[in-house]
Design an enzyme around this catalytic site. Structure first.
Site, short mmCIF file in Angstrom:
data_model
loop_
_atom_site.label_atom_id
_atom_site.label_comp_id
_atom_site.label_asym_id
_atom_site.label_seq_id
_atom_site.Cartn_x
_atom_site.Cartn_y
_atom_site.Cartn_z
CE LYS A 54 -3.96 -2.50 2.10
NZ LYS A 54 -4.64 -2.89 3.38
CD GLN A 98 -3.39 -4.40 6.62
OE1 GLN A 98 -3.21 -3.22 5.65
NE2 GLN A 98 -4.16 -5.51 6.22
CG ASP A 121 -9.78 -0.15 4.82
OD1 ASP A 121 -9.63 -0.31 3.86
OD2 ASP A 121 -8.93 -0.54 5.75
#
Ligand code: NAP
Length: 298
Positions: A54, A98, A121
């Site tokens: 990422k 994460q 997200d």
């Protein structure tokens, strides 16, 4: 039937990232440097690889990335402290936590602590609720990437019957909400659905997000269906470890109009949409800032 088409996720992701880079350049021209903070708690090897990818992709498109590593023994309060600092930092536009988190950390509290405008997200309940109401919000990256592939492959999705196999909060449910927003008729299957094959065989579009290697073979598919395989499963194949999807690719291929491979299908789209969400978050923050300035002037 025409020759089945392989849906190239790498090429599609590259197209998305070209647009993201253009948005980054437009923002930079206004002295705004889009920035993504990535939080990694613990030392899960797969998570470390995901975070590295990422960060690399962010750098490639000109997004500043900041990695925050916290130890395996981090408490919920310590994580909340960091999130509060990042929420308050005007130079950070997106915050990615994460997953998975170590067992002692309250995942829901942590996800809910990220301000919805920086929730790249799309897991905060305000974004989840907004998506289910059909509003434009930061939507989860993997299903957003799947929708993009479907729009590129099928064109108009209106009236198509889509079957989503899996009802997780990160893939299945938001996928169903995005397809409804695109005017599909949507059926969601899960482990308690009786005779899922028969229901799946009615679908024009199949999205498999199950986490069971090669569960879905030709017997699940209507001839001419378009198949998006979200599954990433590591299997042992004659002593060699390799990745396969939830769809039995070789069995499905002769039956379908188009299908994503694993790897090289949905995977690259997830990171591309994370970058897109980060730039969208920066644009939204710029917009609300300029609105606030207008209010204070008027
Ligand atoms: P998950 O949270 O484990 O959810 C799996 C879903 O599949 C559940 O809703 C489960 O039903 C359902 N299911 C299990 N067995 C079934 C069966 N035999 N028939 C019908 N439904 C069944 O998984 P996830 O996080 O959504 O991930 C799914 C897959 O996508 C995994 O392989 C994951 O690695 C992959 N993934 C890929 C990406 C990417 O970037 N490409 C991103 C995220 C996930 P119940 O709800 O009844 O248990």
């Amino acid at each position: 039937m025409n020759t089945p088409r392989l849906i190239d996720g790498k090429a599609a992701a590259a197209r998305v990232l070209i647009e993201v880079r253009k948005d980054v350049e437009r923002l930079r021209a206004q002295d705004i440097q889009p920035a993504l903070a990535v939080i990694l708690v613990g030392s899960d090897p797969a998570s470390q690889v995901y975070v590295r990818n990422k960060i690399l992709r962010a750098e490639e498109v000109g997004i500043r990335s900041l990695e925050h590593r916290l130890g395996t023994d981090t408490s919920t309060e310590q994580l909340l402290d960091l999130i509060a600092r990042l929420n308050a930092d005007g130079s950070i536009h997106g915050i990615l936590l994460q997953l998975p988190l170590p067992a002692q950390v309250d995942e829901l509290r942590a996800l809910q602590a990220i301000v919805p405008g920086k929730d790249v997200d799309g897991f905060h309940s305000e974004n989840v609720g907004g998506l289910s109401q059909g509003r434009t919000v930061l939507a989860p990256c993997t299903p957003s990437g799947c929708l993009y592939l479907l729009e590129q492959t099928c064109g108009d999705l209106r009236g198509k019957h889509a079957v989503v196999i899996g009802r997780s909060n990160i893939v299945g449910k938001p996928m169903a909400a995005l397809l409804l927003k695109a005017d599909c008729s949507v059926t969601v299957l899960h482990s308690r659905s009786p005779d899922p094959q028969a229901l799946c065989r009615q679908a024009d579009i199949v999205i498999a997000a199950v986490g069971r290697p090669r569960l879905i073979d030709a017997s699940w598919l209507k001839p001419g269906a378009v198949v998006i395989d979200v599954g990433i499963n590591r299997i042992d194949d004659a002593g060699r470890s390799r990745l396969v999807g939830d769809v039995d690719f070789d069995s499905a291929l002769p039956q379908v109009a188009a299908i994503t491979p694993v790897p090289g299908g949905v995977g690259p789209m997830t990171i591309a949409f994370l970058m897109k969400n980060t730039v969208t978050a920066a644009l939204m923050q710029q917009h609300s800032l300029s609105e606030a300035v207008c209010h204070s002037i008027s």
